[in-house]
Design a protein around this motif. Structure first.
Motif, PDB file in Angstrom:
ATOM      1  N   ASN A 192      -4.534  13.547   1.386  1.00  0.00           N
ATOM      2  CA  ASN A 192      -3.610  12.898   2.180  1.00  0.00           C
ATOM      3  C   ASN A 192      -2.792  13.881   3.202  1.00  0.00           C
ATOM      4  O   ASN A 192      -2.839  13.433   4.402  1.00  0.00           O
ATOM      5  CB  ASN A 192      -2.820  12.083   1.507  1.00  0.00           C
ATOM      6  CG  ASN A 192      -3.403  10.894   1.066  1.00  0.00           C
ATOM      7  OD1 ASN A 192      -4.214  10.243   1.482  1.00  0.00           O
ATOM      8  ND2 ASN A 192      -2.745  10.470  -0.219  1.00  0.00           N
ATOM      9  N   ALA A 193      -2.417  15.351   2.636  1.00  0.00           N
ATOM     10  CA  ALA A 193      -1.478  15.957   3.541  1.00  0.00           C
ATOM     11  C   ALA A 193      -2.489  16.615   4.851  1.00  0.00           C
ATOM     12  O   ALA A 193      -1.920  16.675   5.836  1.00  0.00           O
ATOM     13  CB  ALA A 193      -1.021  17.176   2.747  1.00  0.00           C
ATOM     14  N   GLU A 194      -3.741  16.745   4.398  1.00  0.00           N
ATOM     15  CA  GLU A 194      -4.677  17.415   5.155  1.00  0.00           C
ATOM     16  C   GLU A 194      -5.099  16.311   6.507  1.00  0.00           C
ATOM     17  O   GLU A 194      -4.596  16.613   7.523  1.00  0.00           O
ATOM     18  CB  GLU A 194      -6.084  17.985   4.775  1.00  0.00           C
ATOM     19  CG  GLU A 194      -5.597  19.081   3.813  1.00  0.00           C
ATOM     20  CD  GLU A 194      -5.294  18.810   2.710  1.00  0.00           C
ATOM     21  OE1 GLU A 194      -5.126  17.578   2.062  1.00  0.00           O
ATOM     22  OE2 GLU A 194      -5.446  19.740   1.545  1.00  0.00           O
ATOM     23  N   GLY A 211       1.172   4.190  11.869  1.00  0.00           N
ATOM     24  CA  GLY A 211       1.093   4.091  10.287  1.00  0.00           C
ATOM     25  C   GLY A 211      -0.048   4.642   9.693  1.00  0.00           C
ATOM     26  O   GLY A 211      -1.206   4.039   9.931  1.00  0.00           O
ATOM     27  N   LEU A 212       0.124   5.603   9.089  1.00  0.00           N
ATOM     28  CA  LEU A 212      -0.924   6.267   8.340  1.00  0.00           C
ATOM     29  C   LEU A 212      -0.625   6.207   6.821  1.00  0.00           C
ATOM     30  O   LEU A 212       0.296   6.270   6.366  1.00  0.00           O
ATOM     31  CB  LEU A 212      -1.044   7.983   8.416  1.00  0.00           C
ATOM     32  CG  LEU A 212      -1.396   8.247   9.872  1.00  0.00           C
ATOM     33  CD1 LEU A 212      -1.316   9.930   9.931  1.00  0.00           C
ATOM     34  CD2 LEU A 212      -2.822   8.044  10.244  1.00  0.00           C
ATOM     35  N   PHE A 213      -1.775   5.685   5.879  1.00  0.00           N
ATOM     36  CA  PHE A 213      -1.814   5.255   4.769  1.00  0.00           C
ATOM     37  C   PHE A 213      -2.630   6.335   3.783  1.00  0.00           C
ATOM     38  O   PHE A 213      -3.390   6.938   4.302  1.00  0.00           O
ATOM     39  CB  PHE A 213      -2.003   4.092   4.494  1.00  0.00           C
ATOM     40  CG  PHE A 213      -1.116   2.857   4.924  1.00  0.00           C
ATOM     41  CD1 PHE A 213      -0.028   2.362   3.918  1.00  0.00           C
ATOM     42  CD2 PHE A 213      -1.034   2.575   6.263  1.00  0.00           C
ATOM     43  CE1 PHE A 213       0.995   1.581   4.588  1.00  0.00           C
ATOM     44  CE2 PHE A 213       0.234   1.811   6.964  1.00  0.00           C
ATOM     45  CZ  PHE A 213       1.195   1.428   5.848  1.00  0.00           C
ATOM     46  N   ALA A 214      -2.177   6.165   2.693  1.00  0.00           N
ATOM     47  CA  ALA A 214      -3.150   7.179   1.652  1.00  0.00           C
ATOM     48  C   ALA A 214      -4.453   6.746   1.628  1.00  0.00           C
ATOM     49  O   ALA A 214      -4.961   5.635   1.822  1.00  0.00           O
ATOM     50  CB  ALA A 214      -2.550   6.693   0.168  1.00  0.00           C
ATOM     51  N   LYS A 215      -5.044   8.002   1.536  1.00  0.00           N
ATOM     52  CA  LYS A 215      -6.842   7.590   1.254  1.00  0.00           C
ATOM     53  C   LYS A 215      -7.106   6.429   0.336  1.00  0.00           C
ATOM     54  O   LYS A 215      -6.315   6.195  -0.627  1.00  0.00           O
ATOM     55  CB  LYS A 215      -7.185   8.881   0.958  1.00  0.00           C
ATOM     56  CG  LYS A 215      -8.510   9.304   1.191  1.00  0.00           C
ATOM     57  CD  LYS A 215      -8.996  10.479   0.928  1.00  0.00           C
ATOM     58  CE  LYS A 215     -10.502  11.013   0.456  1.00  0.00           C
ATOM     59  NZ  LYS A 215     -10.520  12.345   0.422  1.00  0.00           N
ATOM     60  N   THR A 216      -7.954   5.844   0.574  1.00  0.00           N
ATOM     61  CA  THR A 216      -8.400   4.609  -0.319  1.00  0.00           C
ATOM     62  C   THR A 216      -9.840   4.277  -0.233  1.00  0.00           C
ATOM     63  O   THR A 216     -10.273   4.456   0.722  1.00  0.00           O
ATOM     64  CB  THR A 216      -7.328   3.309   0.245  1.00  0.00           C
ATOM     65  OG1 THR A 216      -7.712   2.585  -0.862  1.00  0.00           O
ATOM     66  CG2 THR A 216      -7.851   2.762   1.383  1.00  0.00           C
ATOM     67  N   ASP A 217     -10.200   3.431  -1.081  1.00  0.00           N
ATOM     68  CA  ASP A 217     -11.496   2.621  -0.952  1.00  0.00           C
ATOM     69  C   ASP A 217     -11.282   1.325  -0.308  1.00  0.00           C
ATOM     70  O   ASP A 217     -10.297   0.731  -0.462  1.00  0.00           O
ATOM     71  CB  ASP A 217     -12.146   2.546  -2.331  1.00  0.00           C
ATOM     72  CG  ASP A 217     -12.763   3.680  -2.989  1.00  0.00           C
ATOM     73  OD1 ASP A 217     -12.914   4.579  -2.305  1.00  0.00           O
ATOM     74  OD2 ASP A 217     -13.204   3.702  -4.116  1.00  0.00           O
ATOM     75  N   LEU A 243      -2.264   0.183  11.593  1.00  0.00           N
ATOM     76  CA  LEU A 243      -2.128   0.756  10.257  1.00  0.00           C
ATOM     77  C   LEU A 243      -3.558   1.478   9.933  1.00  0.00           C
ATOM     78  O   LEU A 243      -4.850   0.878  10.008  1.00  0.00           O
ATOM     79  CB  LEU A 243      -1.914  -0.413   8.908  1.00  0.00           C
ATOM     80  CG  LEU A 243      -0.809  -1.183   9.289  1.00  0.00           C
ATOM     81  CD1 LEU A 243      -0.842  -2.134   8.087  1.00  0.00           C
ATOM     82  CD2 LEU A 243       0.593  -0.621   9.328  1.00  0.00           C
ATOM     83  N   ALA A 244      -3.678   2.739   9.609  1.00  0.00           N
ATOM     84  CA  ALA A 244      -4.863   3.648   9.640  1.00  0.00           C
ATOM     85  C   ALA A 244      -4.891   3.954   7.933  1.00  0.00           C
ATOM     86  O   ALA A 244      -4.083   4.378   7.582  1.00  0.00           O
ATOM     87  CB  ALA A 244      -4.973   4.785  10.316  1.00  0.00           C
ATOM     88  N   ALA A 256       1.029  -1.269  -0.001  1.00  0.00           N
ATOM     89  CA  ALA A 256       0.058   0.058   0.064  1.00  0.00           C
ATOM     90  C   ALA A 256       1.070   1.265   0.113  1.00  0.00           C
ATOM     91  O   ALA A 256       1.994   1.367   0.125  1.00  0.00           O
ATOM     92  CB  ALA A 256      -0.678   0.092   1.311  1.00  0.00           C
ATOM     93  N   MET A 257       0.325   2.347  -0.363  1.00  0.00           N
ATOM     94  CA  MET A 257       0.960   3.741  -0.340  1.00  0.00           C
ATOM     95  C   MET A 257       0.808   4.368   1.184  1.00  0.00           C
ATOM     96  O   MET A 257      -0.316   4.519   1.626  1.00  0.00           O
ATOM     97  CB  MET A 257       0.588   4.529  -1.111  1.00  0.00           C
ATOM     98  CG  MET A 257       1.012   4.108  -2.713  1.00  0.00           C
ATOM     99  SD  MET A 257       2.729   4.052  -2.916  1.00  0.00           S
ATOM    100  CE  MET A 257       2.670   5.233  -4.183  1.00  0.00           C
ATOM    101  N   ARG A 258       2.085   4.736   1.628  1.00  0.00           N
ATOM    102  CA  ARG A 258       1.787   5.505   2.901  1.00  0.00           C
ATOM    103  C   ARG A 258       1.218   6.787   2.491  1.00  0.00           C
ATOM    104  O   ARG A 258       1.039   7.353   1.428  1.00  0.00           O
ATOM    105  CB  ARG A 258       3.263   5.847   3.552  1.00  0.00           C
ATOM    106  CG  ARG A 258       3.890   4.393   4.149  1.00  0.00           C
ATOM    107  CD  ARG A 258       5.521   4.843   4.848  1.00  0.00           C
ATOM    108  NE  ARG A 258       5.961   3.764   5.166  1.00  0.00           N
ATOM    109  CZ  ARG A 258       5.820   3.253   6.356  1.00  0.00           C
ATOM    110  NH1 ARG A 258       4.953   3.622   7.289  1.00  0.00           N
ATOM    111  NH2 ARG A 258       6.430   2.232   7.048  1.00  0.00           N
ATOM    112  N   ILE A 259       0.930   7.580   3.729  1.00  0.00           N
ATOM    113  CA  ILE A 259      -0.109   8.755   3.429  1.00  0.00           C
ATOM    114  C   ILE A 259       1.080   9.737   2.709  1.00  0.00           C
ATOM    115  O   ILE A 259       0.581  10.896   2.109  1.00  0.00           O
ATOM    116  CB  ILE A 259      -0.333   9.297   4.714  1.00  0.00           C
ATOM    117  CG1 ILE A 259      -1.626  10.296   4.356  1.00  0.00           C
ATOM    118  CG2 ILE A 259       0.382   9.978   5.731  1.00  0.00           C
ATOM    119  CD1 ILE A 259      -2.776  10.412   5.420  1.00  0.00           C
TER     120      ILE A 259
END
Length: 168
Positions: free
Chosen positions: A75-77, A91-97, A60-61, A9-12
């Motif tokens: 993601n930045a916000e 761990g914060l990850f990129a916004k996703t479905d 992981l969020a 997955a992509m991190r935030i």
């Protein structure tokens, strides 16, 4: 797939992350949102992280906007909100479905989307507990708070009820 480890997955911050890096850890995966009635659970998740990270817990969020448009920010916000408001260091990850055709393969695995009995995520702050062998062992619905799953975490981490300093 039967374990967490083949997924990524992509991190935030936009950097790729392989779940293979979590081999041997206990992992709690949560879909999150910053404008939800359950958003206060970030504080509970952070408390679990502070208490059990040293014992092998990774949280992981994954922010998601699929439920009531409750994560409309980029993601930045989201990262700024989580660190400023709740002091999040897990761990914060990129916004996703988390449901549907655009869901990450990780989330399709967690929800059984490819199987004969899929169980889509119903709302923000659904939690999935993964054991040290990368197997999904438990799912928690959003209303169950992080504090309420502490006994399960202790069990999967192999900790006795009063095994941490300061506990009786």
């Amino acid at each position: 797939m039967t374990t967490l480890y083949p997924f990524s997955a992509m991190r935030i911050d936009g950097t790729p992350f392989s779940m293979e890096a979590l081999r041997g850890q206990v992992v709690l995966i949560v879909n999150t949102a910053s404008a939800c009635g359950y958003t206060g659970q970030y504080a509970g998740l952070q408390a679990l992280h502070e208490r059990f990270h040293v014992h092998g817990l990774e949280i992981l969020a994954f922010p998601c906007n699929q439920f009531g448009n409750q994560e409309p920010h980029g993601n930045a916000e989201v990262a700024d909100f989580c660190t400023r408001r709740f002091g999040v260091t897990f761990g914060l990850f990129a916004k996703t479905d988390v449901n549907g055709d655009q869901a990450l393969p990780l989330w399709r695995w967690l929800t059984g989307a490819e199987g004969s009995r899929p169980q889509p995520v119903k709302w923000n702050f659904t939690k999935f507990l993964i054991d040290r062998k990368g197997r999904l062992v438990r799912r928690y619905e959003p209303s169950l708070t992080p504090a309420e799953i502490e006994d399960d975490l202790r069990s999967v981490l192999g900790l006795e009820k009063a095994s941490l300093p300061g506990e009786r």
